[in-house]
Design an enzyme around this catalytic site. Structure first.
Site, PDB file in Angstrom:
ATOM      1  CE  LYS A  16      -5.762   1.904 -25.644  1.00 13.39           C
ATOM      2  NZ  LYS A  16      -6.810   2.907 -25.957  1.00 13.39           N
TER       3      LYS A  16
ATOM      4  CD  GLU B 185      -4.702   5.352   0.579  1.00 12.81           C
ATOM      5  OE1 GLU B 185      -4.566   6.073   1.593  1.00 12.81           O
ATOM      6  OE2 GLU B 185      -5.751   4.759   0.309  1.00 12.81           O
TER       7      GLU B 185
ATOM      8  CG  ASP C 264      -7.145  10.302 -24.653  1.00 13.39           C
ATOM      9  OD1 ASP C 264      -6.150   9.547 -24.613  1.00 13.39           O
ATOM     10  OD2 ASP C 264      -8.303   9.903 -24.420  1.00 13.39           O
TER      11      ASP C 264
ATOM     12  CE1 TYR D 134      -4.196   0.947  -0.439  1.00 16.48           C
ATOM     13  CE2 TYR D 134      -4.448  -1.227   0.525  1.00 16.48           C
ATOM     14  CZ  TYR D 134      -4.965  -0.164  -0.207  1.00 16.48           C
ATOM     15  OH  TYR D 134      -6.234  -0.234  -0.684  1.00 16.48           O
TER      16      TYR D 134
ATOM     17  NE  ARG E  53      -5.134  -4.477 -20.252  1.00 13.69           N
ATOM     18  CZ  ARG E  53      -5.657  -3.997 -21.383  1.00 13.69           C
ATOM     19  NH1 ARG E  53      -6.533  -3.036 -21.366  1.00 13.69           N
ATOM     20  NH2 ARG E  53      -5.281  -4.492 -22.544  1.00 13.69           N
TER      21      ARG E  53
ATOM     22  CB  THR F 278      -3.158   3.487 -22.510  1.00 15.29           C
ATOM     23  OG1 THR F 278      -2.679   3.292 -23.839  1.00 15.29           O
ATOM     24  CG2 THR F 278      -4.577   4.025 -22.535  1.00 15.29           C
TER      25      THR F 278
HETATM   26  C1  LIG Z   1      -7.876   3.257 -25.137  1.00 11.24           C
HETATM   27  C2  LIG Z   1      -8.252   4.685 -24.946  1.00 11.24           C
HETATM   28  C3  LIG Z   1      -8.599   5.193 -23.683  1.00 11.24           C
HETATM   29  C4  LIG Z   1      -8.880   4.325 -22.477  1.00 11.24           C
HETATM   30  O1  LIG Z   1      -7.956   3.475 -22.068  1.00 11.24           O
HETATM   31  P1  LIG Z   1      -8.352   2.324 -21.005  1.00 11.24           P
HETATM   32  O2  LIG Z   1      -7.034   1.957 -20.445  1.00 11.24           O
HETATM   33  O3  LIG Z   1      -9.046   1.262 -21.773  1.00 11.24           O
HETATM   34  O4  LIG Z   1      -9.242   2.942 -19.985  1.00 11.24           O
HETATM   35  C5  LIG Z   1      -8.817   6.539 -23.557  1.00 11.24           C
HETATM   36  N1  LIG Z   1      -8.729   7.366 -24.615  1.00 11.24           N
HETATM   37  C6  LIG Z   1      -8.431   6.913 -25.852  1.00 11.24           C
HETATM   38  C7  LIG Z   1      -8.367   7.887 -26.976  1.00 11.24           C
HETATM   39  C8  LIG Z   1      -8.201   5.561 -26.053  1.00 11.24           C
HETATM   40  O5  LIG Z   1      -7.942   5.115 -27.287  1.00 11.24           O
END
Ligand SMILES: *Cc1c(COP(=O)(O)O)cnc(C)c1O
Length: 421
Positions: free
Chosen positions: A236, A63, A207, A61, A242, A233
């Site tokens: 990807k 935090e 994003d 933990y 993840r 993320t």
């Molecule tokens: C994949 C994605 C997310 C979310 O990612 P998660 O890890 O699945 O929550 C947010 N924004 C965009 C543009 C994405 O392609």
């Protein structure tokens, strides 16, 4: 299948203690080894990343933030988080990094919480045009808690309509403008978005959940110099565990940190934070730049091959790791194409195309991406063949057995977790 060294020394223990769960792990590896993964948002992490994920750091933990925790005994895990932060800042040239978000969606929730109050106005890309659920969809918190104006792509070019973005920004005076998408094959002009945000006094959030790995490898221009906040993320194109992350200016650092913890999350997943540090370390190496460039070159080849087979790429092509394919001329729906490919061992997803006449469960398109096959070591030759195989089986379900055989052969040569990458 025999035991794989990629599971680490404890896999045998899991198999003895819990054969049911162990079998799930084995079957999943067998599944990915038995076919081709063209899901644009997936990748194969390295054994080093998996080792960190499967570590005792999961127990701790922590935090708070390094040096400022609400639990004792954090001096060791602090080192993992500091490594992750320092490497992320170096990799992206960012003033500040928060590596605790559990996912991309959590990163967006935290970023919105840092910059807006419920009821505030945001401007983001519409989901049917390639935006993400967290960009204002009504089934998501973002659409429920904020007043959302949406921009899209032009009908003729299928590219982001920057004039529309500016008009909407002037009309709605959003507090936040979001750029970035989940199914947009082209480069986004972050400089233009910066100009529009400045003109209306809005924050700019990029994003880059999808293309962050390409930015890390300098295969496409980075959003970091332009945006106030960059959410991403790690699983990807970046090829890490993840998870999510946030980069921001020094000005917003404290607001972003407070929004992640204690506002939306409790304790960070320290095993995932350590795995993020490993992934950032991998992405800092020259081989990763080479990987990122190959991902893009492979996507272009796949896209061109599909186009030559009569499968129209939305916007005419791709600059990134993914392509969006309009299947209407073939008279096959996205859902049907997804099923036919799956039967042949090719995993991809149906995807709405801009102005899609079909409902979201059916769609007129598919999305294909090259992060996985590139990690497996495939190059232009293989991608040409994959393009022909996809086209063949989408057109003719009778070709399933033949295509499946070629898919198996390709997958056998380029087995994930056994080849060097
Ligand atoms: C994949 C994605 C997310 C979310 O990612 P998660 O890890 O699945 O929550 C947010 N924004 C965009 C543009 C994405 O392609």
């Amino acid at each position: 299948m025999g035991a794989s060294p990629d599971y680490g020394p404890d896999f045998e223990r899991l198999r003895e203690q819990d054969p049911e769960v162990a079998q799930v792990l084995l079957d999943e590896v067998a599944r990915v080894r038995g076919g081709l993964q063209l899901i644009a948002s997936e990748n194969f992490t390295s054994p080093a990343v998996l080792a960190a994920l499967g570590s005792t750091l999961s127990n701790k933990y922590a935090e708070g933030y390094p040096g400022r925790r609400y639990y004792g005994g954090c001096e060791v895990v602090d080192r993992a988080e500091r490594l992750a932060i320092d490497r992320a800042r170096e990799l992206f040239g960012a003033e500040h990094a928060n590596v605790q978000p559990h996912s991309g969606a959590s990163a967006n929730l935290a970023a919105y919480a840092a910059l807006m109050q419920p009821g505030d106005t945001m401007l983001a890309m519409a989901l049917p045009h390639g935006g993400h659920l967290t960009h204002g969809s009504r089934v998501n918190f973002s659409g429920r808690w904020f007043d959302v104006a949406s921009y899209g792509v032009r009908r003729d070019t299928e590219l982001i309509d920057y004039d529309e973005v500016r008009d909407l920004a002037l009309r709605h005076q959003p507090k936040l403008i979001v750029c970035g998408a989940t199914a947009y094959p082209r480069l986004i002009d972050y400089g233009v978005f910066r100009g529009i945000a400045d003109e209306v006094g809005a924050w700019l959030l990029a994003d880059v959940a999808h293309p962050i790995g390409l930015m890390a490898g300098r295969a496409i221009p980075s959003a970091v110099p332009y945006a106030d906040v960059v959410t991403f993320t790690t699983h990807k194109a970046l090829r890490g565990p993840r998870g999510g992350g946030i980069l921001c200016t020094a000005e917003l650092a404290a607001r972003i940190d407070r929004a992640v913890f204690p506002f939306i999350q409790g304790g960070p997943l320290m095993h995932a934070v350590a795995a993020k540090a490993v992934a950032f370390g991998e992405a800092l190496r020259p081989e990763f730049a080479d990987y990122a460039r190959r991902v893009v070159a492979n996507a272009r080849t796949l896209c061109d091959t599909l186009a030559a087979e009569g499968m129209r790429p939305v916007s005419g092509g791709t600059d990134t790791h993914l392509a969006l394919i309009d299947l209407r001329e073939l008279g096959v729906s996205g859902a049907e194409a997804e099923r036919r490919c799956a039967a042949a061992g090719i995993t991809l997803n149906r995807n709405a195309i801009p102005y899609d006449p079909e409902p979201a469960a059916v769609t007129s398109g598919i999305r294909v991406g090259t992060p996985c096959v590139t990690t497996q070591g495939m190059g232009l030759q293989e991608l040409k063949e994959i393009g022909s195989l996809v086209a063949r089986v989408v057109r003719d379900p009778g070709a399933v057995a033949d295509v499946r055989e070629r898919v198996s052969a390709l997958a056998a040569i380029h087995r994930p977790y056994l080849s060097e990458y």
